[in-house]
Design a protein around this motif. Structure first.
Motif, PDB file in Angstrom:
ATOM      1  N   ASP A   1       0.265   7.243  -5.554  1.00 34.27           N
ATOM      2  CA  ASP A   1       1.140   6.247  -6.416  1.00 34.27           C
ATOM      3  C   ASP A   1       0.537   5.071  -6.158  1.00 34.27           C
ATOM      4  N   TYR A   2      -0.264   4.490  -5.360  1.00 39.30           N
ATOM      5  CA  TYR A   2      -0.840   3.219  -5.429  1.00 39.30           C
ATOM      6  C   TYR A   2      -2.048   3.171  -6.743  1.00 39.30           C
TER       7      TYR A   2
ATOM      8  N   LEU B   1       6.954   2.056  -4.263  1.00 37.47           N
ATOM      9  CA  LEU B   1       5.900   1.297  -4.513  1.00 37.47           C
ATOM     10  C   LEU B   1       5.780   1.010  -5.741  1.00 37.47           C
TER      11      LEU B   1
ATOM     12  N   ALA C   1       3.327  13.772  -0.961  1.00 38.48           N
ATOM     13  CA  ALA C   1       3.902  12.676  -1.260  1.00 38.48           C
ATOM     14  C   ALA C   1       5.341  12.711  -1.715  1.00 38.48           C
TER      15      ALA C   1
ATOM     16  N   THR D   1       0.771  -1.292  -0.140  1.00 41.21           N
ATOM     17  CA  THR D   1      -0.012  -0.214   0.113  1.00 41.21           C
ATOM     18  C   THR D   1       1.053   1.151  -0.158  1.00 41.21           C
ATOM     19  N   SER D   2       0.217   2.402  -0.158  1.00 43.84           N
ATOM     20  CA  SER D   2       1.038   3.678  -0.203  1.00 43.84           C
ATOM     21  C   SER D   2       1.723   3.894   1.083  1.00 43.84           C
TER      22      SER D   2
ATOM     23  N   ARG E   1       0.846   6.732   3.459  1.00 45.65           N
ATOM     24  CA  ARG E   1      -0.651   7.326   3.206  1.00 45.65           C
ATOM     25  C   ARG E   1      -0.715   8.918   3.035  1.00 45.65           C
TER      26      ARG E   1
ATOM     27  N   ARG F   1      -3.455   8.265  -1.577  1.00 44.92           N
ATOM     28  CA  ARG F   1      -2.670   6.983  -1.835  1.00 44.92           C
ATOM     29  C   ARG F   1      -2.406   7.196  -3.529  1.00 44.92           C
TER      30      ARG F   1
ATOM     31  N   ASN G   1       9.217   7.206  -1.735  1.00 49.38           N
ATOM     32  CA  ASN G   1       8.060   6.273  -1.385  1.00 49.38           C
ATOM     33  C   ASN G   1       7.330   5.860  -2.735  1.00 49.38           C
ATOM     34  N   PHE G   2       7.406   6.670  -3.532  1.00 56.39           N
ATOM     35  CA  PHE G   2       6.856   6.585  -5.105  1.00 56.39           C
ATOM     36  C   PHE G   2       7.579   5.325  -5.664  1.00 56.39           C
TER      37      PHE G   2
END
Ligand code: NAI
Length: 263
Positions: free
Chosen positions: A166-167, A116, A108, A98-99, A102, A164, A112-113
């Motif tokens: 990116d997700y 994922l 963001a 998951t992102s 979040r 979220r 992290n991007f």
């Protein structure tokens, strides 16, 4: 070696485990990939052997650690599958995270991007490419018939969650990936599907259980219940049994009707 072989990524728990159990009951040999929890993967394997035995099958399983986001790990996973089973009839791109954090789309973070996208999009894209090339050779040699590639996307492919991003984007891209591989591989006899789960009870959704309990009670989904990993397992089983022989590049919604608009 007449039994089909299926590789499921991220199969130690949750939806991947539910898919593994369904396919074990159909008599598939299984490659149970996991990221870190070996004991959980081995428990899944034991449960799969039990499910197979109850259904009158004798299957083999291979539990194998590999980070789907890593090219070296994908190579190791492919080689281990080749060495152990010598064939592949289905790939299930299920592993996903998951992102991270979040965070709101305006906050963001790039690292992290990237993390994922490596697991949720780049991994499935290049693993599908490697497996598809192998499937083409197996078809040519007469080793397998009608192999299939299935990717587990999400209602987040078409439903906005601004914390979220990116997700949501990775899941939307899996839909296009399914169409791309679907067209590229159709004439050769490889079918490609996207399964789009709704709100499914798993470790991923455990932290937001109370929120979704309330939303479901208030009518979020036309079918007023959580989905279970076995609901996804049954959709995969239908594909595995060639019950959708004239469909490819197709999305199958397993979401209790969440995607339907109503007035
Ligand atoms: P989960 O968190 O319970 O399981 C995910 C699995 O993927 C775990 O076994 C984990 O170890 C594995 N994994 C994570 N990163 C990995 C990596 N780098 N390499 C290999 N394996 C890795 O989540 P759940 O709910 O079972 O989700 C499975 C898939 O279904 C994910 O792609 C998720 O995005 C998707 N999904 C889940 C929904 C839900 O409501 N639970 C809804 C829609 C889609």
């Amino acid at each position: 070696m007449d039994r089909p072989t299926t590789l499921i990524t991220g199969a130690s728990r949750g939806i991947g485990r539910g898919i593994s159990l369904s396919l074990a009951a159909l008599g598939h040999d299984l490659v149970i990939n996991y990221a870190g929890n070996q004991e959980a993967a081995e428990q899944t394997a034991r449960d799969c052997h039990r499910a197979a035995t109850e259904a009158g099958h004798d299957i083999q399983t291979l539990t194998f650690q590999a980070n789907i986001g890593s090219p070296q790990d994908r190579d190791r996973l492919l080689e281990a599958t080749q060495d152990r089973f010598g064939r592949i009839d289905m790939l299930i791109n299920n592993a996903g995270i998951t992102s991270i954090g979040r965070q709101d789309i305006l906050e963001a973070k790039e690292e992290n991007f990237d993390q994922l996208m490596a697991v949720n999009l780049k991994g499935p894209f290049f693993l599908s490419q490697q497996i598809a090339k192998w499937m083409l050779k197996l078809i040519e040699s007469g080793t397998v018939n009608n192999p299939k590639i299935i990717s587990i996307s999400s209602i987040s492919a078409h439903t906005v969650s601004v914390n979220r991003a990116d997700y949501c984007m990775a899941k939307a891209a899996l839909g296009m990936m399914t169409k791309l591989y679907g067209v590229r591989l159709a004439a050769a006899g490889i079918r490609v599907y996207e399964i789009c789960p709704g709100i499914i009870a798993s470790d991923m959704t455990a932290p937001v259980k109370a929120k979704y309990d309330k939303l479901i009670a208030e009518g979020l989904t036309p079918m007023p219940r959580w989905g279970e990993p076995s609901d996804i397992g049954k959709a995969v089983a239908a594909i595995a049994q060639d019950l959708l022989p004239y469909s490819t590049g197709e999305v199958i919604n397993v979401d209790g009707g969440f995607h339907l608009r109503s007035l």
